[in-house]
Design an enzyme around this catalytic site. Structure first.
Site, short mmCIF file in Angstrom:
data_model
loop_
_atom_site.label_atom_id
_atom_site.label_comp_id
_atom_site.label_asym_id
_atom_site.label_seq_id
_atom_site.Cartn_x
_atom_site.Cartn_y
_atom_site.Cartn_z
N GLU A 94 23.92 -15.22 8.78
CA GLU A 94 23.80 -16.63 8.48
C GLU A 94 23.91 -16.91 6.99
OE1 GLU A 94 22.25 -14.58 11.05
OE2 GLU A 94 20.31 -15.44 10.61
N CYS A 96 21.22 -12.00 10.60
CA CYS A 96 22.41 -11.29 11.09
C CYS A 96 23.59 -11.62 10.20
CB CYS A 96 22.71 -11.69 12.53
SG CYS A 96 21.51 -11.08 13.72
#
Lengths: 808, 300
Positions: free
Chosen positions: A437, A435
């Site tokens: 990171e 997502c």
């Protein structure tokens, strides 16, 4: 797009996700014979080779990039060594309303006859649940945290440039050299058994290298055979080319643009065949990696821009052919989507800190726009060095409302990684994946270990350590909140509960990481991750150069607004004192609102006290409005969470850090959390990412961004901010300029990431009523995009309830 | 020094270039029937009623120090003839069905509020805009705010009807980087009747500001049956072409989105029954003005 791509796109969109038992059968057959006969790393490598040797090879019509994880597109293998699906799991997958997978009767029979009897009690998930202590189960069961690795392996990782410059045979030579040095290194500095362990790991990596070459050769053979019987001369030529390419890569480093794409794809297939790691595998800085090939071949006249685009579009289709392996239980709730989170980064920085964008970055934006498919995810990495022209192109694609690309602050990502201890060059070669990171691509195992439900912890603190949903005591007794003298006492109770639950989470993580290190090594992933070969250590055991574990905080908006409401109404001034001064201050309530009234209202889900709900909704500071009072509380929660997690050692020689993202977990966490003091009803979604509570931000996008930027993003490994615009609000070119300015300013203020939904509420509502008319409606969920019609009703409603930004 | 404002609008992107924050100063000397900020006309604070939020608990009636009044159907009624706008009813309403519009702010306080989005202005080439009401009705306050914002290095825009004493208008223009100047009705008699003021002093202010060299954009509200007559458009073009520096004209088509605001003030609105300006009509007006040699644009 051309006709070929159009056909491939139609096919991938039409392909029904289906469960394939092929991998499970091959693996089970291998394990029956081989378990116990080899050291674990070698066993795993040989199992991987066995699958590469015997799985069905698929080359479809029109394809230029070849290779499937399953026997055909959208056929999803299973990983019984991690999670062995029960017959009822399979039946649920087959019949569930959202994100279902077709399961043929034969598959269920195979499972019943061969797979389940062997793996039941032996799979990692079964074993782990036995090993984890009772308090872990109680906390997990209450929905205070989730666990990533109970059914999918640590993955979360991204290729760096070495795939394109280093052939697998080169990697084998590296292993051989390392083995030589291992023997030469002075005996006595290391225990002999450790040297033996290293030797076994290196031998396993070597087998994994052979396996992927073998896998490619089988594609070369099939393509060659298909060419012989192909009547269309053009296609015959294409198949011959494919055959040649698969004969060369990944054994040798790729020599052409086409070979480079095929090289990545074999690496991708290998990673997702070996184990079922989270986020599959990602190409990372694809534009940068492909640039040397593109530049050279365009100059030589052996490649055209159109041909490069066609190849990239064929490449995109391959990702979309891979629905995520199905998840079960809580994990299905926290991440219920076909998306498998493979992510492509555009632009960003080069190793020397200069702008990383190039002509391919623009070409890939065109591909994104034309393809309009679910996978792969795509993001743009914007630094102060990125030309405006590129950002403008990106926002033009964002306006289309496909939920892509998301936008990252490349400079801030580098700061985050450097703060965590990476070299600046490794940080610049890194980026973001999954997502949001942050990680050092090709050199880091950065593992998301689970979501953490911040509002639930407050709920437990308000109940003296007891979960009011079940009446079970989960945390320590931190006192009856009615006895708290002031807000600080309440906050201290929250902090004590939070630390307690985080200790349980960390204890569980140690057990799980230890289990993976011992029983579930990943020799192929280790082969391509620096410095596993040098360290003679597996990816799952700390072999990578950097080893990070993240715990992702969820619901920062909900807890901030809840604390703000409690401080304002249960502790501060007039509210407690009995109404003095109300007349002179229209903002004050004039009604006493002691803690017991709050507790009674929360316990009854505001049934008996709708007035209190109105009061907290309308008369409390809210995060997302550039309101220093609320924003300061956000910082306080953030700091407490950061202090409790950041820098704690993990089992792999690295440290813990925090992320602030939810995927779909804010829905699940909301479902187990009672009414909250900000007026949220029991069971409804929490706030999402670091976005404000849905509808609580009332002062427009600049105020949201200023509030969000008050979080210290540098001390995270990723934050997720969603913003929704009505299409009308982005109709004109100058609206796009303003959107670009919003992004640039947020990044100057230190924000990590922002993503946009550009779709009207009317469209979303209509899609709920008439899903058949909106099958292709893709929306941004949280760090990924998904088909709106595939989302749960709760998630659909949550997206609709997000504040819609419109300029005045 | 203090002034009364009725809104501070962030991410304001139709009141000048870039991303801006617009402060709406309360009070206006004009009486334009189409006004889309009716809550900005009265110089003093007022009570707004959001009827759809009202649960009929009558806490507001309880709290009111004036003789208690409620309607026959049990809903509260604001007796604006005797209301002192003390705000007790607003404080009593937890549902937020009553709002106080108009708050007193200091020059410093407003400038601080306007400055919050400075990083966005710097990135987008935006700044702050004073609007209203007629901002120059609170002349000294408006001038002080413009001066302070300018001193702080913010791009300043003034959105004015031009209905102000000549010296005030000149000083305000000198403190502004951009003036958004409304022209509505160019026939003196019709101007007097519909806008409620003499036209000539407004045109004198316009000529003075144009002559001063401060960048000026004309804003022309296109109101069916009020400003959209052919003669008026011709006069508008003639007037702007007679200016020395100004050629840019923004055509703002009328829409009835302000109807809600009239309802909240518990007032009727004659435009409730009038049509919106059609898109086609607005485009033709822009074409006409462009054909006359003006830099005409649709929207703010």
């Amino acid at each position: 797009m051309n006709d070929r791509v159009q056909r491939l796109r139609d096919a991938t969109l039409a392909a029904r996700p289906t469960i394939s038992a092929e991998r499970a059968e091959l693996l089970t057959n291998f394990y029956r014979v081989s378990l116990g006969r080899f050291p674990t790393p070698l066993l795993r490598a040989m199992a991987f080779r066995h699958i590469c040797e015997y799985k069905t090879i698929y080359i479809g019509d029109d394809e230029l990039i070849v290779g499937e994880r399953g026997p055909r597109p959208a056929a999803v293998p299973t990983y019984p060594e991690l999670t062995c699906h029960s017959v009822s799991d399979l039946e649920i997958l087959n019949s569930r309303e959202k994100t279902s997978y077709d399961v043929a009767p034969g598959t269920i029979e195979t499972y019943e006859r061969d797979i389940i009897p062997y793996w039941r009690g032996r799979s990692l998930r079964d074993r782990l649940f036995e090993l984890l202590p009772a308090e872990w189960h109680a906390t997990y069961g209450a929905g205070i945290f989730t666990e990533f690795m109970e059914q999918r392996a640590p993955g979360h990782t991204v290729a760096d440039g070495k795939l394109y410059t280093t052939g697998t045979l080169d990697m084998k030579r590296h292993i051989a050299g390392r083995l030589d040095r291992l023997d030469a290194e002075a005996v006595g500095t290391r225990a002999e058994e450790e040297t033996e362990r290293m030797r076994a790991q290196l031998a396993a990596m070597d087998v994994a290298a052979d396996a992927v070459i073998l896998f490619a050769q089988r594609h070369a053979e099939l393509a060659g055979k298909m060419a012989e019987s192909e009547r269309d001369p053009n296609r015959r030529l294409e198949l011959e080319t494919i055959s040649e390419i698969c004969r060369r890569v990944p054994a040798y480093a790729p020599a052409t643009f086409h070979e480079a794409l095929q090289t990545y794809w074999f690496a991708h297939l290998a990673v997702v065949t070996e184990l079922n790691g989270w986020d599959a595998f990602s190409p990372g800085h694809l534009d940068q990696h492909l640039w040397p090939f593109y530049e050279r071949e365009i100059a030589a006249g052996t490649l055209t821009r159109d041909r490069a685009k066609e190849l990239l579009e064929c490449f995109f289709v391959k990702f979309n052919n891979h629905p995520a392996p199905p998840k079960v239980g809580v994990t299905a709730a926290e991440s219920g989507t076909y998306t498998d989170f493979a992510n492509i980064n555009l632009a960003g920085l080069l190793r020397d800190g200069t702008d990383g964008s190039n002509e391919l970055s623009f070409l890939l934006l065109e591909v994104i726009e034309e393809m309009h498919i679910l996978q792969p995810s795509q993001n743009v990495q914007i630094s102060s060095e990125t030309p405006n022209r590129f950002l403008q192109e990106a926002v033009r694609v964002i306006r289309k409302g496909y939920g892509y690309p998301s936008v990252f602050n490349a400079d801030r990502v580098v700061d985050e990684l450097v703060r965590q201890g990476k070299s600046i060059e490794d940080a610049r070669e890194g980026g973001t994946s999954g997502c949001v990171e942050a990680g050092a691509f090709g050199k880091e195992a950065y593992i998301l270990t689970g979501y953490f439900n911040l509002p639930k912890v407050l709920e437990i603190a308000l109940n003296d350590g007891v979960d009011p949903r079940t009446g079970t005591r989960l945390g320590p007794a931190t006192g009856d909140p009615r006895s708290f003298e002031n807000f600080d006492a309440l906050f201290a109770a929250f902090e004590t509960q939070m630390r307690h639950f985080l200790e349980i989470k960390l204890l569980g993580n140690d057990i799980i990481e230890g289990y993976y290190a011992e029983h579930m090594p990943a020799p192929y992933l280790s082969l391509i991750t620096d410095d596993c070969i040098e360290n003679g250590l597996d990816y799952n055991e700390g072999g990578a150069r950097y080893n990070t574990s993240y715990i992702q905080g969820v619901g920062i908006g909900t807890i901030t607004d809840s604390l703000a409401a409690l401080r304002r109404h249960a502790f501060d001034g007039a509210a407690r004192g009995g109404g003095a001064g109300a007349a002179s201050d229209p903002g004050a309530t004039g009604r006493p609102c002691p803690m017991d009234r709050f507790l009674a209202a929360l316990a009854s889900d505001y049934e008996g006290d709708a007035e209190l709900r109105e009061l907290v909704v309308n008369r409390s500071p809210k995060w997302g409005n550039d309101d220093d009072e609320a924003d300061e509380l956000m910082r306080r929660v953030f700091d407490a969470y950061f202090q409790a997690v950041d820098g704690r050692p993990n089992r792999r020689g690295g440290s813990y850090h925090i992320d602030m993202l939810p995927t779909t977990c804010h829905i699940y966490f909301g479902s187990v959390t009672g009414a909250t003091p900000d007026g949220r009803a029991a069971g409804t979604p929490l706030s999402e990412g670091i976005s404000p509570v849905q509808g609580a931000d009332r002062l427009g996008p600049t105020a949201v961004l200023r509030s969000a930027a008050k979080m210290d993003h540098e001390r995270t490994g990723g934050t997720l901010l969603n913003m929704k615009f009505a299409p009308d609000a982005l109709a004109e070119d100058r609206d796009l300029d303003n959107l670009a300015s919003l992004i640039r300013t947020y990044f100057k203020l230190g924000g990590h990431h922002i993503q946009f939904n550009v779709v009207s509420v009317e469209t979303l509502r209509d899609a709920q009523l008439r899903p058949e008319a909106h099958r292709d409606l893709i929306v941004r969920v949280a760090g990924y995009s998904d088909y709106f019609c595939d989302l749960s009703r709760e998630l659909q409603d949550e997206i609709i309830s997000r504040t819609e930004q419109a300029p005045a | 020094m203090t002034g009364t404002i009725f809104n501070v609008q962030r991410y304001s992107v139709h009141d000048g270039p870039g991303i801006r924050t617009t402060a709406f100063l309360k009070g206006c000397p004009l009486t334009c029937s189409w006004c889309h900020n009716p809550e900005g006309v009265e110089p003093t604070p007022e009570i707004l009623v959001l009827a759809d939020r009202c649960a009929g608990c009558l806490a507001c009636v309880e709290a009111c120090p004036q003789p208690k009044v409620e309607r026959a159907d049990g809903t509260p009624w604001t007796n604006r003839a005797v209301c002192q706008v003390c705000g007790r009813c607003v404080a009593a309403c937890v549902r937020g069905a009553r709002k106080l519009v108009g708050r007193e702010v200091t020059v410093e306080g407003l400038a601080d509020e306007l400055e919050r989005d400075r990083p966005f202005y710097e990135e987008s080439g935006g700044g702050v805009t004073l609007s209203g009401g007629e901002p120059l009705m609170q002349a000294e306050f408006a001038l002080a705010v413009l001066e302070l914002c300018r001193k702080r290095g913010l791009h300043t825009a003034l959105d004015t009807s031009g209905a102000a004493p000549a010296d005030v208008a000149a000083r305000a223009a000198a403190l502004s980087d951009l003036v958004l100047f409304d022209l509505k009705q160019l026939d003196p008699d019709m101007h007097r009747n519909t806008v409620g003021a003499e036209l000539e002093p407004i045109l004198e202010n316009l000529r003075a500001i144009d002559g001063s060299g401060t960048e000026t954009w004309i804003r022309f509200p296109l109101i069916p049956e009020a400003t959209d007559a052919r003669e008026n458009l011709r006069a508008l073009a003639d007037t702007v072409l007679s200016l020395t520096n100004t050629r840019r004209v923004h055509v703002l088509p009328f829409h009835r989105t302000a109807a809600d605001k009239y309802a909240r003030l518990e007032r009727s609105w004659r435009h409730d029954d009038l049509p919106d300006a059609s898109e086609g009509r607005a485009a033709r007006v822009v074409d006409y003005l462009t054909g006359r040699g003006l830099d005409a644009r649709l929207g703010g």
